[in-house]
Design an enzyme around this catalytic site. Structure first.
Site, PDB file in Angstrom:
ATOM      1  N   TYR A 110      -5.460  -0.403  -0.305  1.00 18.53           N
ATOM      2  CA  TYR A 110      -4.554  -0.861  -1.362  1.00 18.53           C
ATOM      3  C   TYR A 110      -4.293  -2.344  -1.143  1.00 18.53           C
ATOM      4  O   TYR A 110      -3.990  -2.767  -0.031  1.00 18.53           O
ATOM      5  CB  TYR A 110      -3.239  -0.076  -1.290  1.00 18.53           C
ATOM      6  CG  TYR A 110      -2.193  -0.520  -2.289  1.00 18.53           C
ATOM      7  CD1 TYR A 110      -2.361  -0.278  -3.647  1.00 18.53           C
ATOM      8  CD2 TYR A 110      -1.036  -1.169  -1.871  1.00 18.53           C
ATOM      9  CE1 TYR A 110      -1.397  -0.688  -4.571  1.00 18.53           C
ATOM     10  CE2 TYR A 110      -0.067  -1.571  -2.783  1.00 18.53           C
ATOM     11  CZ  TYR A 110      -0.257  -1.329  -4.129  1.00 18.53           C
ATOM     12  OH  TYR A 110       0.697  -1.721  -5.042  1.00 18.53           O
ATOM     13  N   ASP A 119      -7.365  -8.291   4.362  1.00 17.13           N
ATOM     14  CA  ASP A 119      -6.016  -8.168   3.829  1.00 17.13           C
ATOM     15  C   ASP A 119      -5.114  -7.674   4.958  1.00 17.13           C
ATOM     16  O   ASP A 119      -5.073  -6.486   5.285  1.00 17.13           O
ATOM     17  CB  ASP A 119      -6.009  -7.195   2.641  1.00 17.13           C
ATOM     18  CG  ASP A 119      -4.623  -7.069   2.032  1.00 17.13           C
ATOM     19  OD1 ASP A 119      -3.673  -7.652   2.584  1.00 17.13           O
ATOM     20  OD2 ASP A 119      -4.493  -6.369   1.006  1.00 17.13           O
ATOM     21  N   LYS A 148       4.733  -9.536   3.908  1.00 15.40           N
ATOM     22  CA  LYS A 148       5.642  -8.703   4.717  1.00 15.40           C
ATOM     23  C   LYS A 148       6.283  -9.455   5.895  1.00 15.40           C
ATOM     24  O   LYS A 148       7.197 -10.241   5.698  1.00 15.40           O
ATOM     25  CB  LYS A 148       4.905  -7.448   5.174  1.00 15.40           C
ATOM     26  CG  LYS A 148       4.302  -6.694   3.945  1.00 15.40           C
ATOM     27  CD  LYS A 148       4.379  -5.225   3.988  1.00 15.40           C
ATOM     28  CE  LYS A 148       3.688  -4.613   2.793  1.00 15.40           C
ATOM     29  NZ  LYS A 148       4.217  -3.399   2.296  1.00 15.40           N
TER      30      LYS A 148
HETATM   31  N1  PMP Z   1      -2.011  -5.537   0.660  1.00 10.07           N
HETATM   32  C1  PMP Z   1      -1.646  -4.539   1.473  1.00 10.07           C
HETATM   33  C2  PMP Z   1      -2.541  -4.166   2.607  1.00 10.07           C
HETATM   34  C3  PMP Z   1      -0.444  -3.868   1.250  1.00 10.07           C
HETATM   35  O1  PMP Z   1      -0.087  -2.841   2.059  1.00 10.07           O
HETATM   36  C4  PMP Z   1       0.372  -4.253   0.175  1.00 10.07           C
HETATM   37  C5  PMP Z   1       1.701  -3.569  -0.120  1.00 10.07           C
HETATM   38  N2  PMP Z   1       2.069  -2.527   0.637  1.00 10.07           N
HETATM   39  C6  PMP Z   1      -0.057  -5.293  -0.634  1.00 10.07           C
HETATM   40  C7  PMP Z   1      -1.240  -5.922  -0.359  1.00 10.07           C
HETATM   41  C8  PMP Z   1       0.786  -5.745  -1.783  1.00 10.07           C
HETATM   42  O2  PMP Z   1       1.905  -6.400  -1.326  1.00 10.07           O
HETATM   43  P1  PMP Z   1       3.215  -6.522  -2.265  1.00 10.07           P
HETATM   44  O3  PMP Z   1       3.784  -5.158  -2.385  1.00 10.07           O
HETATM   45  O4  PMP Z   1       4.075  -7.498  -1.519  1.00 10.07           O
HETATM   46  O5  PMP Z   1       2.731  -7.063  -3.570  1.00 10.07           O
END
Ligand code: PMP
Length: 428
Positions: free
Chosen positions: A143, A238, A266
């Site tokens: 994701y 990511d 995060k």
């Molecule tokens: N990349 C990863 C690996 C994530 O786990 C998340 C959200 N959990 C995102 C991108 C998206 O981040 P955001 O919710 O801050 O848009």
């Protein structure tokens, strides 16, 4: 949670009329029969408006590696607020935070945005602009936020709600995204041999935190590195979840494999909205205003997020006990979950690394999206409910990961062990 959390129930009834599904991010609606509302949070605990103190293993879905309301982060944020909170011009703290990030991710330049989603949107656009190619590769169950190009066979809430490929994204766009199985070196190599020259970027969660927790085979990550390099595609790690969590330098430090671009979020914002794209000068220079790949944002490099991020990284650098405490909590939880499931004769697999854990009710191993989906998710939901009754809050969905923090001290873990030991027999 108390059986009748009247105040939360009443608020959720109002919220159902105001927000689709009553919430503003889908996973929050998975707490049944209604989500609890939090009044405040401190250390390892959430205190609800109904007066329950819950031990928190969700931690805002990952950012809070120091637990809630860490005094140093609080102080830095208050100091920033005293100086005003939005300037529309550059500020010193963005330079300081960028220096830390480039150091740990062995890169030259940074672009600050406001969420993980914005970071992956920007990284993908940058990769396409840099390579002058259109196609991208992602992996099943990874994701990367609600990014149109990447919401194809995605994990997290997308899988939980059965929309791993969202409506509203034109086929013309998703046709530009190839989806391959995770941890399958052969499938990847075969794919790259036939399509490698048209690929702008391969994006991956180098440890998946969004199909439950799934660890990579190092050979898989090495193959990604090798093949992207030889076909001129960019490798994007990511590390929105794993960055500064599994190590200061993320999965790249852990396995000594370097991506071309890294997306962060995060932890790096200390619990405030943030996203980051990090990479070498020759790629990053393609972003506006220097280059022709557009990115802009009213809130980019927001001073409060910069201050909270700097304070958080400062603590992580100075105090190694943060990682020791958080990691040891995760290890103990993993052992307890497995032992207790075995004792009760329930098939279970527990994946864990650093300060992350997830249990799957299946014989396992769980090494990819299909393995995760084949586990008994009903049992997981039951575990969530039983633990919540015992005032322990774990992610309400199988397709998320438990997080621990430096606030998860041995006494907090001890209470959790007792709760797990009571909850698992109830699953039978
Ligand atoms: N990349 C990863 C690996 C994530 O786990 C998340 C959200 N959990 C995102 C991108 C998206 O981040 P955001 O919710 O801050 O848009």
């Amino acid at each position: 949670m108390t059986e009748f959390a009247e105040k939360s129930k009443a608020l959720f009834e109002e919220a159902l009329k105001l927000f689709p599904g009553g919430v503003n991010s889908p996973v929050r609606a998975t707490v049944k029969p209604y989500p609890f509302y939090v009044e405040r949070a401190e250390g390892a605990e959430l205190i609800t408006i109904d007066g329950d103190r819950l031990i928190d293993y969700v931690l805002g879905y990952g950012p809070l590696i120091l637990g809630h309301k860490h005094p140093e982060v609080l102080k830095a944020v208050i100091e920033q607020l005293e100086k005003g909170w939005l300037y529309g011009t550059p500020s010193k703290s963005e330079v300081e935070l960028a220096k830390k990030i480039t150091k740990y991710y062995h890169a030259d330049m940074v672009r600050f945005v406001n969420s993980g989603t914005e970071a992956t949107v920007t990284a993908i656009r940058l990769a396409r602009g840099f390579t002058n190619r259109s196609y991208i590769v992602k992996f099943e169950g990874c994701y990367h936020g609600s990014n149109d190009s990447l919401l194809v066979k995605a994990g997290s809430a997308a899988t939980h709600y059965g929309v791993p490929s969202s409506r509203g994204i034109p086929d013309e766009l998703t046709r530009l995204t190839y989806v391959l199985p995770y941890n399958d070196v052969e499938a990847f190599e075969k794919f790259m041999r036939s399509h490698g020259e048209s690929i702008a970027a391969v994006i991956v969660e180098p440890i998946i935190a969004n199909s439950g927790l799934i660890l990579p085979d190092v050979e898989f990550l090495k193959a990604l590195r090798e093949y992207t390099k030889s076909y001129g595609a960019l490798l994007i790690f990511d590390e929105v979840v794993t960055g500064f969590r599994v190590a200061l330098g993320g999965v790249q430090e852990l396995y000594n494999i370097k991506a071309d671009l890294t997306t962060l979020g995060k932890i790096v914002g200390g619990g405030f909205p943030i996203g980051v794209v990090v990479g070498p000068k020759e790629i990053m220079e393609n972003l506006t205003p220097l280059g022709k790949v557009f990115n802009a944002g009213t809130f980019n490099a927001h001073p409060v997020a910069m201050a909270a991020g700097l304070a958080t990284i400062g603590v992580l650098e100075r105090d190694r006990s943060v990682y020791e405490t958080a990691n040891s909590a995760a290890k103990t939880l993993a052992e307890t979950l497995l032992t207790q499931a075995e004792k009760c004769g329930i098939d279970a697999t527990v994946n864990t690394i650093a300060s992350m854990v997830q249990i799957f009710f299946t014989k396992g191993p769980v090494k990819n999206y299909n393995d995760a989906k084949a586990s008994n998710t009903k049992l997981y939901v039951k575990l969530h409910t039983e633990l919540l009754k015992r005032k322990v809050f774990i992610p309400p969905s199988q397709f998320e990961t438990w997080f621990t923090s430096s606030a998860h001290t041995s006494s907090i873990v001890e209470k959790t062990i007792n709760a797990i030991e009571e909850a698992i027999p109830k699953l039978l």
